[in-house]
Design a protein around this motif. Structure first.
Motif, short mmCIF file in Angstrom:
data_model
loop_
_atom_site.label_atom_id
_atom_site.label_comp_id
_atom_site.label_asym_id
_atom_site.label_seq_id
_atom_site.Cartn_x
_atom_site.Cartn_y
_atom_site.Cartn_z
N VAL A 295 -1.13 4.32 2.07
CA VAL A 295 -1.50 2.89 1.44
C VAL A 295 -1.18 3.13 -0.14
CG1 VAL A 295 -2.74 0.74 1.12
CG2 VAL A 295 -2.89 1.91 3.41
N PHE A 296 -0.45 2.58 -0.61
CA PHE A 296 -0.42 2.45 -2.16
C PHE A 296 -0.40 1.19 -2.69
CE2 PHE A 296 1.19 6.74 -2.19
CZ PHE A 296 1.22 7.08 -3.31
N THR A 297 -0.80 0.89 -3.92
CA THR A 297 -0.92 -0.19 -4.86
C THR A 297 -0.23 0.15 -6.14
OG1 THR A 297 -3.21 -0.94 -3.76
CG2 THR A 297 -2.43 -1.85 -5.90
N PHE A 298 0.49 -0.62 -6.63
CA PHE A 298 1.42 -0.78 -7.71
C PHE A 298 0.97 -1.63 -8.54
CE2 PHE A 298 4.16 1.66 -4.57
CZ PHE A 298 4.20 2.89 -5.27
N ALA A 299 0.22 -1.60 -9.63
CA ALA A 299 -0.42 -2.62 -10.22
C ALA A 299 0.49 -2.91 -11.73
CB ALA A 299 -2.12 -1.98 -10.75
N LYS A 300 0.06 -4.49 -11.77
CA LYS A 300 0.93 -4.73 -13.18
C LYS A 300 0.42 -4.01 -14.25
CE LYS A 300 1.37 -9.04 -15.71
NZ LYS A 300 1.00 -10.52 -15.67
N GLY A 301 1.18 -3.65 -15.10
CA GLY A 301 1.18 -2.72 -16.26
C GLY A 301 1.47 -1.29 -16.01
N GLY A 302 1.61 -0.90 -14.74
CA GLY A 302 2.20 0.53 -14.40
C GLY A 302 1.26 1.42 -13.80
N ALA A 303 0.14 1.01 -13.23
CA ALA A 303 -1.09 2.28 -12.86
C ALA A 303 -0.53 2.06 -11.22
CB ALA A 303 -2.22 1.66 -12.86
N ALA A 304 -0.60 3.34 -10.40
CA ALA A 304 -0.28 3.61 -9.04
C ALA A 304 -1.48 4.30 -8.56
CB ALA A 304 0.97 4.21 -8.95
N THR A 305 -1.85 3.73 -7.42
CA THR A 305 -3.02 4.23 -6.65
C THR A 305 -2.45 4.52 -5.13
OG1 THR A 305 -4.44 3.21 -7.87
CG2 THR A 305 -5.57 4.23 -6.03
N GLY A 306 -2.87 5.73 -4.50
CA GLY A 306 -2.48 5.68 -3.34
C GLY A 306 -3.49 6.74 -2.19
N ILE A 307 -3.70 6.35 -1.18
CA ILE A 307 -4.18 7.07 -0.39
C ILE A 307 -3.41 7.58 0.73
CG2 ILE A 307 -6.55 6.15 -0.57
CD1 ILE A 307 -6.51 4.24 1.61
N THR A 308 -3.91 8.46 1.50
CA THR A 308 -2.95 9.15 2.60
C THR A 308 -3.73 9.42 3.91
OG1 THR A 308 -1.22 10.71 3.27
CG2 THR A 308 -3.03 11.34 1.83
N GLY A 309 -3.19 9.38 5.09
CA GLY A 309 -3.78 9.87 6.18
C GLY A 309 -3.10 11.23 6.67
N GLY A 310 -2.36 11.87 5.65
CA GLY A 310 -1.47 13.02 5.73
C GLY A 310 -2.40 14.42 5.69
N GLN A 311 -3.66 14.10 4.97
CA GLN A 311 -4.59 15.16 4.66
C GLN A 311 -5.90 14.67 4.86
OE1 GLN A 311 -3.61 18.07 3.12
NE2 GLN A 311 -1.68 17.79 2.48
N LEU A 312 -6.96 15.69 5.15
CA LEU A 312 -8.35 15.47 5.20
C LEU A 312 -8.95 14.88 4.23
CD1 LEU A 312 -9.25 18.72 6.99
CD2 LEU A 312 -9.00 16.27 7.99
N PRO A 313 -9.53 13.99 4.12
CA PRO A 313 -10.15 13.03 2.95
C PRO A 313 -11.10 14.03 2.13
CG PRO A 313 -10.67 11.78 4.92
CD PRO A 313 -9.51 13.10 5.25
#
Length: 169
Positions: free
Chosen positions: A70-88
């Motif tokens: 899951v990713f969020t691309f925020a106004k202003g250029g910040a990007a945040t992501g979480i993945t199910g592909g690695q152990l948290p």
């Protein structure tokens, strides 16, 4: 101030506030209609559900099963992501930046820290994405170049991947 003048001022202020509210609502509805109209207005900004495939960089063949992110691309250029592909417990969320290049094309760079089972920092994963948003703005595909950095920031390995994503509504 006289009572009559005070009442007149209060009435005028109330009218101005009502007019301001109507204008804000009108502009807001116009902006919402524009954002919901043509896909090109949507751009990359917003939340996305991804299916990520790790690939052999030479052959393009998948190296493991596809996994969600899951990713969020925020106004202003910040990007945040979480993945199910690695152990948290071994992998932090991805944080970084994104920008528009031209048309429906964007780039993003995110970093995540990788830890050993004992909790020691062992690497940084840097994901560089070339993203193409669909004409309707509700999906995107990308190509991922992964760079694995040691704890001193030196490149030690690379990887590749692709993503198919759909906008969260």
């Amino acid at each position: 101030m006289s009572s009559k003048l005070s009442k007149s001022f209060a009435a005028s202020r109330g009218s101005v506030l009502v007019l301001a509210g109507v204008l804000v609502l009108g502009f807001g509805l116009t902006a919402m209609a524009r954002a919901q109209g043509s896909g090109s207005d949507k751009g990359l900004e917003g939340g996305w559900r991804l299916q990520v495939t790790v690939r052999d960089c030479i052959t393009g063949q998948p190296l493991r099963p596809t996994f969600p992110a899951v990713f969020t691309f925020a106004k202003g250029g910040a990007a945040t992501g979480i993945t199910g592909g690695q152990l948290p417990s071994l992998f932090t969320p991805q944080l970084g930046v994104w920008r528009h290049t031209q048309g429906h094309n964007y780039t993003a760079v995110t970093d995540a820290f990788v830890f050993s089972a004992a909790g020691a920092l062992i690497a940084t994963h840097r994901f560089m994405r070339a993203i193409q948003v669909s004409d309707d703005g509700d999906s995107f595909t990308d190509e991922i170049a992964l760079q694995i950095l040691d704890t001193a920031g030196n490149p030690v390995a690379t990887g590749c991947g692709t993503t198919v994503a759909s906008r969260m509504e």
